[in-house]
Write a protein that holds these residues in place. Sequence first.
Motif, PDB file in Angstrom:
ATOM      1  N   ALA A 123       0.841  -1.213   0.000  1.00 56.77           N
ATOM      2  CA  ALA A 123       0.000   0.000   0.000  1.00 56.77           C
ATOM      3  C   ALA A 123       0.872   1.257   0.000  1.00 56.77           C
ATOM      4  O   ALA A 123       0.630   2.209  -0.769  1.00 56.77           O
ATOM      5  N   GLN A 134       2.625   1.697  -3.393  1.00 60.52           N
ATOM      6  CA  GLN A 134       1.716   2.117  -4.451  1.00 60.52           C
ATOM      7  C   GLN A 134       1.310   3.593  -4.284  1.00 60.52           C
ATOM      8  O   GLN A 134       1.196   4.333  -5.286  1.00 60.52           O
ATOM      9  N   GLU A 135       1.084   4.024  -3.036  1.00 54.80           N
ATOM     10  CA  GLU A 135       0.766   5.438  -2.796  1.00 54.80           C
ATOM     11  C   GLU A 135       1.922   6.330  -3.236  1.00 54.80           C
ATOM     12  O   GLU A 135       1.709   7.404  -3.838  1.00 54.80           O
ATOM     13  N   GLU A 136       3.145   5.936  -2.949  1.00 51.47           N
ATOM     14  CA  GLU A 136       4.310   6.717  -3.363  1.00 51.47           C
ATOM     15  C   GLU A 136       4.372   6.791  -4.885  1.00 51.47           C
ATOM     16  O   GLU A 136       4.660   7.860  -5.453  1.00 51.47           O
ATOM     17  N   ARG A 160      -5.726   3.169  -8.391  1.00 45.47           N
ATOM     18  CA  ARG A 160      -6.217   2.746  -7.072  1.00 45.47           C
ATOM     19  C   ARG A 160      -5.206   1.815  -6.397  1.00 45.47           C
ATOM     20  O   ARG A 160      -4.455   1.101  -7.066  1.00 45.47           O
ATOM     21  N   ILE A 161      -5.243   1.825  -5.056  1.00 46.54           N
ATOM     22  CA  ILE A 161      -4.330   0.985  -4.269  1.00 46.54           C
ATOM     23  C   ILE A 161      -4.821  -0.462  -4.326  1.00 46.54           C
ATOM     24  O   ILE A 161      -5.990  -0.752  -4.062  1.00 46.54           O
TER      25      ILE A 161
END
Length: 495
Positions: free
Chosen positions: A170, A173-175, A213-214
Amino acid sequence: MRSLTIKKTVSGAVAVVALLAVGVAAGLWWERNQAPGGGTETPADAAPGGPAVLYWYDPMYPTQKFDKPGKSPFMDMQLVPKYADEGGDDASVKISPGVSQNLGVRLATVTRATLDSKVTATGIVDFNERDVAIVQARSGGFVERVARLAPNDVIGSGAFIAELLVPEWAALQEEYLALKALGDPALEEAARARMRLGGMPESLIREVATSGRIRNRIAITAPRGGVIQSLDVRPGMTLMAGQTLARINGIGTVWLDVAVPESQAGAVRVGQSAEVAFAAFPGKPVQGRVTALLPVLNDARALRVRVELPNQDGRLRPGLSAQVSLTGSGGESALRVPTEAVIRTGRRALVIVTEAEGRYRPVEVILGPESGNDTVILSGLDEGQTIVASGQFLIDSEASLQGIVARGAGSAVAMPAPLALHEADAVIDEVSDDSVTLSHGPFKTLSMPGMTMEFALARPELAKGLKAGDRVRAGVRETDDGLVIEKLDKTGGTQ
């Protein structure tokens, strides 16, 4: 008167003596002129007018010949005469055509042909150990869901196994999404590389980049179809990176572990074709190929041969047994005879060769491998010779009774190891360079009672330093020519 009577009596006696002398002389003259051979006495064992006696022999020691009749020096029995026979020699036996027909004698010819090997053996189906897939967790996480599977289940390629939650993904992926929004291609590619290093598959990275999306959950699927050999994942488990979830063995091809007898191991080569028949599928043989000769024999002293078989329909399952025929061509020509024509005595092999005028001769041969119904002959025979294929055992028995010894096949091939010695205590009666006469006790391992007999010495040095009267421990070996002394150990003083 009395004097006249005495004179008549004396005259009568003289006349009787004279008549007796004349009778004896006539008898001697008649014997000299009527006996066969100009006065030579006919042997008791030969019929008048019959064949001449070549020699006398002891049936227990047929190779030892004597020039006159008498008692055998070996055994307590009379010597047997060997008669001459026109058209032959003393190394063959003559049998009339009628007797040969009654014996069921069937002939065959020594042929030369290319050596084609065919080995028949049994095998057991096993997994192809080269077709194995190990399913592992590429990142640490938690098992949220597992398919209803168990070991030994058969699954297809891409089948669902388990779903994992990976919290670390998570953050990665956000980074990535944040750097992508900046529009800097270099930073975006660096973020992609970090996701790859975190264990994320390329398909998941593309999905995050497309959807924005994550996705920190991943479905673990089977990389290939086959049998689940182990399944070590359950709902709620915490997994470490690299932990094994399942082991899957493909069944598109299988191995057949074939046990080839040690005596036929030399006829098997890598690349040979194999025809495999399964009792479970009668009339539907499977064609395979020898892929390996394993370096270790099994517990039954058989060579382990690996045959690879196609299994597209999946019907060949590990544990099935099969009959296997391995065929191949050595490309070499060799002499061969029907296997049934060979007489195996344990120490040598014989073949009965036919000759002119109904004569049969036993010949010692050196055997090679078997090829179908034939046996290869390495030495002892020539191409085109006629041999006996059926009834040869009766002819060999007749040859043995007549004291005929098989001709040797040559000494180029190593002979079998000597047999164990039979031992007994003995006293030397007479000794020479090549023989010794012993008064010996029983040879228990031969079931032979004690007696006095002459033995041949295997080597002259065995009798060195020994003389008549010495007590010895004698060791003898059985040979085709009788018992031979292999050991003479002095055990005590002189008798």
